[in-house]
Design a protein around this motif. Structure first.
Motif, PDB file in Angstrom:
ATOM      1  N   GLY A  52       0.824  -1.209   0.000  1.00  0.00           N
ATOM      2  CA  GLY A  52       0.000   0.000   0.000  1.00  0.00           C
ATOM      3  C   GLY A  52       0.851   1.248   0.000  1.00  0.00           C
ATOM      4  O   GLY A  52       2.044   1.212   0.286  1.00  0.00           O
ATOM      5  N   GLU A  53       0.224   2.353  -0.276  1.00  0.00           N
ATOM      6  CA  GLU A  53       0.923   3.626  -0.417  1.00  0.00           C
ATOM      7  C   GLU A  53       1.306   4.270   0.917  1.00  0.00           C
ATOM      8  O   GLU A  53       2.188   5.108   0.975  1.00  0.00           O
ATOM      9  N   GLU A  54       0.637   3.877   1.998  1.00  0.00           N
ATOM     10  CA  GLU A  54       0.842   4.600   3.258  1.00  0.00           C
ATOM     11  C   GLU A  54       2.105   4.202   4.015  1.00  0.00           C
ATOM     12  O   GLU A  54       2.383   4.741   5.081  1.00  0.00           O
ATOM     13  N   LYS A  55       2.902   3.269   3.464  1.00  0.00           N
ATOM     14  CA  LYS A  55       4.159   2.854   4.119  1.00  0.00           C
ATOM     15  C   LYS A  55       3.909   2.462   5.575  1.00  0.00           C
ATOM     16  O   LYS A  55       4.545   2.957   6.500  1.00  0.00           O
ATOM     17  N   LYS A  56       2.962   1.571   5.771  1.00  0.00           N
ATOM     18  CA  LYS A  56       2.557   1.148   7.116  1.00  0.00           C
ATOM     19  C   LYS A  56       3.503   0.064   7.638  1.00  0.00           C
ATOM     20  O   LYS A  56       3.860  -0.852   6.913  1.00  0.00           O
ATOM     21  N   TYR A  57       3.856   0.183   8.880  1.00  0.00           N
ATOM     22  CA  TYR A  57       4.670  -0.821   9.588  1.00  0.00           C
ATOM     23  C   TYR A  57       6.008  -1.100   8.908  1.00  0.00           C
ATOM     24  O   TYR A  57       6.142  -2.030   8.121  1.00  0.00           O
ATOM     25  N   HIS A  58       6.989  -0.302   9.239  1.00  0.00           N
ATOM     26  CA  HIS A  58       8.348  -0.544   8.754  1.00  0.00           C
ATOM     27  C   HIS A  58       8.864  -1.836   9.387  1.00  0.00           C
ATOM     28  O   HIS A  58       9.001  -1.926  10.592  1.00  0.00           O
ATOM     29  N   HIS A  59       9.123  -2.826   8.561  1.00  0.00           N
ATOM     30  CA  HIS A  59       9.707  -4.101   8.990  1.00  0.00           C
ATOM     31  C   HIS A  59      11.199  -4.052   8.706  1.00  0.00           C
ATOM     32  O   HIS A  59      11.612  -3.521   7.675  1.00  0.00           O
ATOM     33  N   GLN A  60      11.975  -4.648   9.592  1.00  0.00           N
ATOM     34  CA  GLN A  60      13.408  -4.739   9.338  1.00  0.00           C
ATOM     35  C   GLN A  60      13.880  -6.141   9.689  1.00  0.00           C
ATOM     36  O   GLN A  60      13.416  -6.731  10.674  1.00  0.00           O
ATOM     37  N   GLY A  61      14.778  -6.662   8.887  1.00  0.00           N
ATOM     38  CA  GLY A  61      15.340  -7.975   9.146  1.00  0.00           C
ATOM     39  C   GLY A  61      16.834  -7.983   8.894  1.00  0.00           C
ATOM     40  O   GLY A  61      17.343  -7.151   8.143  1.00  0.00           O
ATOM     41  N   GLU A  62      17.504  -8.915   9.543  1.00  0.00           N
ATOM     42  CA  GLU A  62      18.922  -9.149   9.289  1.00  0.00           C
ATOM     43  C   GLU A  62      19.097 -10.637   9.065  1.00  0.00           C
ATOM     44  O   GLU A  62      18.603 -11.456   9.846  1.00  0.00           O
ATOM     45  N   ILE A  63      19.784 -10.996   8.007  1.00  0.00           N
ATOM     46  CA  ILE A  63      19.977 -12.409   7.689  1.00  0.00           C
ATOM     47  C   ILE A  63      20.979 -13.018   8.669  1.00  0.00           C
ATOM     48  O   ILE A  63      22.099 -12.531   8.825  1.00  0.00           O
ATOM     49  N   LEU A  64      20.538 -14.077   9.347  1.00  0.00           N
ATOM     50  CA  LEU A  64      21.344 -14.737  10.377  1.00  0.00           C
ATOM     51  C   LEU A  64      21.983 -16.034   9.893  1.00  0.00           C
ATOM     52  O   LEU A  64      23.083 -16.375  10.324  1.00  0.00           O
ATOM     53  N   GLU A  65      21.281 -16.772   9.020  1.00  0.00           N
ATOM     54  CA  GLU A  65      21.790 -18.077   8.600  1.00  0.00           C
ATOM     55  C   GLU A  65      21.258 -18.417   7.215  1.00  0.00           C
ATOM     56  O   GLU A  65      20.090 -18.178   6.907  1.00  0.00           O
ATOM     57  N   ILE A  66      22.142 -18.984   6.391  1.00  0.00           N
ATOM     58  CA  ILE A  66      21.781 -19.407   5.037  1.00  0.00           C
ATOM     59  C   ILE A  66      22.352 -20.797   4.814  1.00  0.00           C
ATOM     60  O   ILE A  66      23.561 -20.998   4.911  1.00  0.00           O
ATOM     61  N   ILE A  67      21.477 -21.745   4.516  1.00  0.00           N
ATOM     62  CA  ILE A  67      21.885 -23.063   4.039  1.00  0.00           C
ATOM     63  C   ILE A  67      21.101 -23.266   2.743  1.00  0.00           C
ATOM     64  O   ILE A  67      19.897 -23.551   2.794  1.00  0.00           O
ATOM     65  N   PRO A  68      21.735 -23.050   1.585  1.00  0.00           N
ATOM     66  CA  PRO A  68      21.010 -23.071   0.320  1.00  0.00           C
ATOM     67  C   PRO A  68      20.112 -24.299   0.159  1.00  0.00           C
ATOM     68  O   PRO A  68      20.509 -25.426   0.467  1.00  0.00           O
ATOM     69  N   ASP A  69      18.896 -24.038  -0.299  1.00  0.00           N
ATOM     70  CA  ASP A  69      17.869 -25.052  -0.547  1.00  0.00           C
ATOM     71  C   ASP A  69      17.397 -25.763   0.722  1.00  0.00           C
ATOM     72  O   ASP A  69      16.657 -26.744   0.641  1.00  0.00           O
ATOM     73  N   LYS A  70      17.809 -25.287   1.902  1.00  0.00           N
ATOM     74  CA  LYS A  70      17.406 -25.944   3.150  1.00  0.00           C
ATOM     75  C   LYS A  70      16.883 -24.984   4.217  1.00  0.00           C
ATOM     76  O   LYS A  70      15.851 -25.230   4.827  1.00  0.00           O
ATOM     77  N   LYS A  71      17.600 -23.871   4.446  1.00  0.00           N
ATOM     78  CA  LYS A  71      17.245 -23.025   5.589  1.00  0.00           C
ATOM     79  C   LYS A  71      17.646 -21.563   5.363  1.00  0.00           C
ATOM     80  O   LYS A  71      18.753 -21.278   4.910  1.00  0.00           O
ATOM     81  N   LEU A  72      16.705 -20.672   5.714  1.00  0.00           N
ATOM     82  CA  LEU A  72      16.971 -19.237   5.733  1.00  0.00           C
ATOM     83  C   LEU A  72      16.432 -18.717   7.058  1.00  0.00           C
ATOM     84  O   LEU A  72      15.272 -18.941   7.386  1.00  0.00           O
ATOM     85  N   LYS A  73      17.288 -18.059   7.825  1.00  0.00           N
ATOM     86  CA  LYS A  73      16.871 -17.498   9.113  1.00  0.00           C
ATOM     87  C   LYS A  73      17.236 -16.025   9.139  1.00  0.00           C
ATOM     88  O   LYS A  73      18.339 -15.637   8.753  1.00  0.00           O
ATOM     89  N   HIS A  74      16.256 -15.200   9.580  1.00  0.00           N
ATOM     90  CA  HIS A  74      16.502 -13.762   9.678  1.00  0.00           C
ATOM     91  C   HIS A  74      15.718 -13.186  10.860  1.00  0.00           C
ATOM     92  O   HIS A  74      14.738 -13.772  11.319  1.00  0.00           O
ATOM     93  N   THR A  75      16.158 -12.023  11.310  1.00  0.00           N
ATOM     94  CA  THR A  75      15.412 -11.333  12.360  1.00  0.00           C
ATOM     95  C   THR A  75      14.172 -10.707  11.731  1.00  0.00           C
ATOM     96  O   THR A  75      14.063 -10.564  10.505  1.00  0.00           O
ATOM     97  N   TRP A  76      13.240 -10.307  12.607  1.00  0.00           N
ATOM     98  CA  TRP A  76      11.991  -9.659  12.186  1.00  0.00           C
ATOM     99  C   TRP A  76      11.683  -8.642  13.269  1.00  0.00           C
ATOM    100  O   TRP A  76      11.456  -9.013  14.424  1.00  0.00           O
TER     101      TRP A  76
END
Length: 141
Positions: A52-76
């Motif tokens: 939407g246009e109102e830019k509601k709820y700024h979400h931020q994440g940081e990538i913590l772990e990557i295992i290709p084709d198996k696991k992606l973990k990030h903050t929220w």
């Protein structure tokens, strides 16, 4: 330690296709959020808003772990609204022609002071919708 939200979904798609949908910012726009600064690299931060246009709820994440084709973990988190930081883990497991997707959202109680829109129930409903009504049809089309 709070009880995590766990949402599972089985899709008729190879794990590589699911991984690409989860990690390619151009594909994310089609089923998830428009995350223009997403880079699949540990330690990278990304930002996005509700649609939407109102830019509601700024979400931020940081990538913590990557295992290709198996696991992606990030903050929220919601840096303008709360100091609380939660974690989202996407786990993928291919079984034959299907891929099981498990989403785990940990530490949700860190956001409870933000009210009903950030409750365990609201997040569970949101993640169920994202996986089952958005990602699954996108991958199986």
């Amino acid at each position: 330690m709070s009880i995590p939200i766990i949402v599972q979904c089985k899709v008729k798609a190879p794990v590589e296709k699911v991984w690409k949908a989860l990690t390619d910012q151009h594909e994310m726009k089609s089923w998830y959020f428009d995350i223009a600064d997403f880079e699949l690299e540990k330690g990278k931060t990304f930002n996005f808003y509700e649609p939407g246009e109102e830019k509601k709820y700024h979400h931020q994440g940081e990538i913590l772990e990557i295992i290709p084709d198996k696991k992606l973990k990030h903050t929220w988190s919601y840096p303008e609204l709360s100091a609380g930081i939660t974690a989202v883990t996407w786990e993928l497991n291919q079984q034959g022609e299907e891929t099981n997707i498990t989403l785990i959202h940990d530490d949700i109680d860190q956001l409870k002071e933000l009210g009903d829109n950030f409750s365990r129930e609201a997040f569970a409903e949101g993640w169920n919708g994202i996986l089952k009504q958005s990602l699954k049809p996108y991958l199986e089309s």
